[in-house]
Write a protein that holds these residues in place. Structure first.
Motif, PDB file in Angstrom:
ATOM      1  N   GLU A   6       0.836  -1.199   0.000  1.00  0.00           N
ATOM      2  CA  GLU A   6       0.000   0.000   0.000  1.00  0.00           C
ATOM      3  C   GLU A   6       0.875   1.255   0.000  1.00  0.00           C
ATOM      4  O   GLU A   6       1.987   1.244   0.538  1.00  0.00           O
ATOM      5  CB  GLU A   6      -0.913   0.041   1.243  1.00  0.00           C
ATOM      6  CG  GLU A   6      -1.804  -1.160   1.425  1.00  0.00           C
ATOM      7  CD  GLU A   6      -1.194  -2.235   2.288  1.00  0.00           C
ATOM      8  OE1 GLU A   6      -1.949  -3.072   2.830  1.00  0.00           O
ATOM      9  OE2 GLU A   6       0.048  -2.249   2.441  1.00  0.00           O
ATOM     10  N   SER A   7       0.335   2.310  -0.554  1.00  0.00           N
ATOM     11  CA  SER A   7       1.010   3.609  -0.516  1.00  0.00           C
ATOM     12  C   SER A   7      -0.047   4.695  -0.596  1.00  0.00           C
ATOM     13  O   SER A   7      -1.206   4.423  -0.911  1.00  0.00           O
ATOM     14  CB  SER A   7       2.016   3.750  -1.656  1.00  0.00           C
ATOM     15  OG  SER A   7       1.363   3.667  -2.912  1.00  0.00           O
ATOM     16  N   GLY A   8       0.379   5.916  -0.312  1.00  0.00           N
ATOM     17  CA  GLY A   8      -0.516   7.062  -0.447  1.00  0.00           C
ATOM     18  C   GLY A   8      -1.086   7.594   0.845  1.00  0.00           C
ATOM     19  O   GLY A   8      -1.791   8.605   0.841  1.00  0.00           O
ATOM     20  N   GLY A   9      -0.784   6.934   1.952  1.00  0.00           N
ATOM     21  CA  GLY A   9      -1.284   7.435   3.219  1.00  0.00           C
ATOM     22  C   GLY A   9      -0.556   8.706   3.637  1.00  0.00           C
ATOM     23  O   GLY A   9       0.418   9.119   3.017  1.00  0.00           O
ATOM     24  N   ARG A 113       0.978  -4.608   4.250  1.00  0.00           N
ATOM     25  CA  ARG A 113       1.415  -4.239   5.593  1.00  0.00           C
ATOM     26  C   ARG A 113       0.713  -2.993   6.110  1.00  0.00           C
ATOM     27  O   ARG A 113       0.842  -2.661   7.278  1.00  0.00           O
ATOM     28  CB  ARG A 113       2.930  -4.051   5.605  1.00  0.00           C
ATOM     29  CG  ARG A 113       3.671  -5.312   5.199  1.00  0.00           C
ATOM     30  CD  ARG A 113       5.170  -5.128   5.248  1.00  0.00           C
ATOM     31  NE  ARG A 113       5.654  -4.969   6.617  1.00  0.00           N
ATOM     32  CZ  ARG A 113       6.923  -4.878   6.939  1.00  0.00           C
ATOM     33  NH1 ARG A 113       7.850  -4.917   6.006  1.00  0.00           N
ATOM     34  NH2 ARG A 113       7.295  -4.748   8.197  1.00  0.00           N
ATOM     35  N   GLY A 114       0.001  -2.310   5.249  1.00  0.00           N
ATOM     36  CA  GLY A 114      -0.791  -1.175   5.695  1.00  0.00           C
ATOM     37  C   GLY A 114      -0.124   0.173   5.473  1.00  0.00           C
ATOM     38  O   GLY A 114       1.094   0.273   5.366  1.00  0.00           O
ATOM     39  N   THR A 115      -0.967   1.189   5.401  1.00  0.00           N
ATOM     40  CA  THR A 115      -0.490   2.558   5.302  1.00  0.00           C
ATOM     41  C   THR A 115      -1.335   3.418   6.246  1.00  0.00           C
ATOM     42  O   THR A 115      -2.563   3.262   6.312  1.00  0.00           O
ATOM     43  CB  THR A 115      -0.568   3.069   3.848  1.00  0.00           C
ATOM     44  OG1 THR A 115       0.011   4.380   3.768  1.00  0.00           O
ATOM     45  CG2 THR A 115      -1.994   3.130   3.322  1.00  0.00           C
ATOM     46  N   GLN A 116      -0.674   4.305   6.957  1.00  0.00           N
ATOM     47  CA  GLN A 116      -1.351   5.116   7.965  1.00  0.00           C
ATOM     48  C   GLN A 116      -2.028   6.326   7.311  1.00  0.00           C
ATOM     49  O   GLN A 116      -1.405   7.050   6.527  1.00  0.00           O
ATOM     50  CB  GLN A 116      -0.354   5.604   9.015  1.00  0.00           C
ATOM     51  CG  GLN A 116      -0.934   6.558  10.050  1.00  0.00           C
ATOM     52  CD  GLN A 116      -1.886   5.861  11.015  1.00  0.00           C
ATOM     53  OE1 GLN A 116      -1.575   4.789  11.535  1.00  0.00           O
ATOM     54  NE2 GLN A 116      -3.037   6.476  11.268  1.00  0.00           N
ATOM     55  N   VAL A 117      -3.288   6.522   7.663  1.00  0.00           N
ATOM     56  CA  VAL A 117      -4.025   7.719   7.270  1.00  0.00           C
ATOM     57  C   VAL A 117      -4.437   8.443   8.542  1.00  0.00           C
ATOM     58  O   VAL A 117      -5.074   7.848   9.415  1.00  0.00           O
ATOM     59  CB  VAL A 117      -5.267   7.362   6.431  1.00  0.00           C
ATOM     60  CG1 VAL A 117      -6.134   8.601   6.215  1.00  0.00           C
ATOM     61  CG2 VAL A 117      -4.855   6.748   5.101  1.00  0.00           C
ATOM     62  N   THR A 118      -4.066   9.697   8.628  1.00  0.00           N
ATOM     63  CA  THR A 118      -4.423  10.509   9.792  1.00  0.00           C
ATOM     64  C   THR A 118      -5.162  11.753   9.311  1.00  0.00           C
ATOM     65  O   THR A 118      -4.643  12.488   8.475  1.00  0.00           O
ATOM     66  CB  THR A 118      -3.188  10.914  10.595  1.00  0.00           C
ATOM     67  OG1 THR A 118      -2.468   9.746  10.988  1.00  0.00           O
ATOM     68  CG2 THR A 118      -3.583  11.703  11.828  1.00  0.00           C
ATOM     69  N   VAL A 119      -6.359  11.947   9.838  1.00  0.00           N
ATOM     70  CA  VAL A 119      -7.181  13.081   9.454  1.00  0.00           C
ATOM     71  C   VAL A 119      -7.313  13.996  10.662  1.00  0.00           C
ATOM     72  O   VAL A 119      -7.849  13.594  11.702  1.00  0.00           O
ATOM     73  CB  VAL A 119      -8.570  12.637   8.966  1.00  0.00           C
ATOM     74  CG1 VAL A 119      -9.373  13.838   8.476  1.00  0.00           C
ATOM     75  CG2 VAL A 119      -8.439  11.595   7.853  1.00  0.00           C
ATOM     76  N   SER A 120      -6.828  15.213  10.518  1.00  0.00           N
ATOM     77  CA  SER A 120      -6.888  16.171  11.619  1.00  0.00           C
ATOM     78  C   SER A 120      -8.145  17.033  11.501  1.00  0.00           C
ATOM     79  O   SER A 120      -8.628  17.320  10.414  1.00  0.00           O
ATOM     80  CB  SER A 120      -5.647  17.060  11.603  1.00  0.00           C
ATOM     81  OG  SER A 120      -5.604  17.822  10.413  1.00  0.00           O
ATOM     82  N   SER A 121      -8.643  17.436  12.661  1.00  0.00           N
ATOM     83  CA  SER A 121      -9.875  18.248  12.664  1.00  0.00           C
ATOM     84  C   SER A 121      -9.567  19.733  12.571  1.00  0.00           C
ATOM     85  O   SER A 121      -8.427  20.151  12.658  1.00  0.00           O
ATOM     86  CB  SER A 121     -10.664  17.964  13.935  1.00  0.00           C
ATOM     87  OG  SER A 121      -9.869  18.239  15.066  1.00  0.00           O
TER      88      SER A 121
END
Length: 121
Positions: A6-9, A113-121
């Motif tokens: 995966e990529s793009g997080g 293996r996963g990709t981290q996505v973090t969305v801030s408010s």
């Protein structure tokens, strides 16, 4: 054996968009995206059949996320729009050996293996 990456997080503000990619080392059939939010179980996000003619989404993703694929490149994409802080998670792609099922975890044989996505408010 098929390997997935995966990529793009990344980190993005609420309301914005991200596009995740899942690159496969070989032929895949149904490919799904799953996510694991902090402190929760793995959750189904979306899936697509090999032909691309069949797609299915988790309830909270309908209308915001779009799954697509390019079999010539062995890639599957997840376009995520109108992101919310509750979309923060590690996103995984997974693939099946045939078009068995959209949401049955046991049908997904290969996992990235996963990709981290973090969305801030």
């Amino acid at each position: 054996q098929v390997q997935l990456a995966e990529s793009g997080g990344g980190l993005v503000q609420a309301g914005n968009s991200l596009r995740l990619s899942c690159a496969a080392s070989g032929r895949t059939y149904t490919v799904g995206w799953f996510r694991r939010r902090p402190g929760t179980e793995r959750e189904f996000v979306a899936a697509i059949t090999r032909s691309g003619g069949g797609t299915y989404y988790g309830d909270s993703m309908k209308g915001r996320f779009t799954i697509s694929r390019d079999n010539a490149k062995n890639e599957v994409y997840l376009q995520m729009n109108s992101l919310k802080p509750e979309d923060t998670a590690v996103y995984y792609c997974a693939a099946q050996r045939a078009d068995y099922s959209y949401t049955d975890l046991s049908a997904y044989i290969y996992w990235g293996r996963g990709t981290q996505v973090t969305v801030s408010s």
